[in-house]
Design an enzyme around this catalytic site. Sequence first.
Site, mmCIF file in Angstrom:
data_model
loop_
_atom_site.group_PDB
_atom_site.id
_atom_site.type_symbol
_atom_site.label_atom_id
_atom_site.label_comp_id
_atom_site.label_asym_id
_atom_site.label_seq_id
_atom_site.Cartn_x
_atom_site.Cartn_y
_atom_site.Cartn_z
ATOM 1 N N LYS A 109 0.834 -1.207 0.000
ATOM 2 C CA LYS A 109 0.000 0.000 0.000
ATOM 3 C C LYS A 109 0.869 1.257 0.000
ATOM 4 C CE LYS A 109 -4.042 -2.022 -0.027
ATOM 5 N NZ LYS A 109 -5.011 -2.106 1.057
ATOM 6 N N ARG A 161 -3.201 -10.897 3.976
ATOM 7 C CA ARG A 161 -3.375 -10.899 2.514
ATOM 8 C C ARG A 161 -2.193 -10.186 1.873
ATOM 9 N NH1 ARG A 161 -5.724 -7.522 -1.437
ATOM 10 N NH2 ARG A 161 -6.877 -8.660 -3.064
#
Length: 333
Positions: free
Chosen positions: A274, A309
């Site tokens: 991210k 994840r």
Amino acid sequence: MTPIHDAIPRLGPRPEGARMLAGSAHVWFDSVLQNGNAVPASALAPGALERLSAARPSLLGLTLDRPRIMGILNITPDSFSDGGEVATVAAAVARAQAMGPFADILDVGGESTRPGAETVPEAEEVARVVPVISAIRAAGIATPISIDTRKSRVAEAALDAGADMLNDVSAMTFDPDMAPLVAEREVPVCLMHAQGDPKTMQTAPSYSEPAGDVAAYLREAIMRAEAAGIPRVRIIADPGIGFGKTAAHNLSILARLSVYHELGVPLLLGASRKRFIGTIGKAEKAKDRMPGSIAVALHGAAQGVHVIRVHDVAETWQALRLWTVLNGDECDA
């Protein structure tokens, strides 16, 4: 409002009277933060203490006493990190086979939910994911498959093709037919927090207190799912790192991940590659954020997260393997 307690996670030898955090074999707690002050966990009401400490039910046949890895398999041309990498069914099967020794779950998605992404038509999303799921099963790959979608028609087609659970970034608010489908098919569902939809979610997101606001949203999402006939034993929660959140919001939520254990369901963390990792770690390109992503994964493990994840499956598996051995697992080397 239901009070929220931050368990204070600990690693290492467990003292007498301490409780394991959310069923973890490695993380324990004997105190919680209450109104900013540490108090003994024994002072909690029995129900709150049980929600924080109880073992979570198995997920797709996987025990959740240690962190499980969900490998990302995006069948999209425009995902923020790996868009276009898996352009054919054969390439997708090869990627699934490469993840096989390391991933506990494969998360197949056909619609990018990066900031600014447009909604993909249902038919196009089905055409992306169904042939891949069918081919993975035809290749003899038995790893559980999660379908990452907001749309019930896509979810239904994916389940028919061999998927085993749903991962819905809208917490089943995008499509009113999603909750009835999940209840009917009796499959697990991951409910994620997002502020706004992908196209607009990074336009000035705001919270009064990020971790607490997200916990309240997820508590309501779980209640809606239960009202739709989905039992709590089939629900997973995800605080939605990067979905309608600034870097400061993300860091605040990560610092208080133990808050979400009071929801009483397994916790999934999806922070891989991210933007905030690149900002802090000085890595402009998403593919250069693997070291920072592993750091966040290990932080999640130390906070009792059940499913992590990730894009970099083998590297994360190795890091978590060392982490579990260093924190008490037997080494079979």
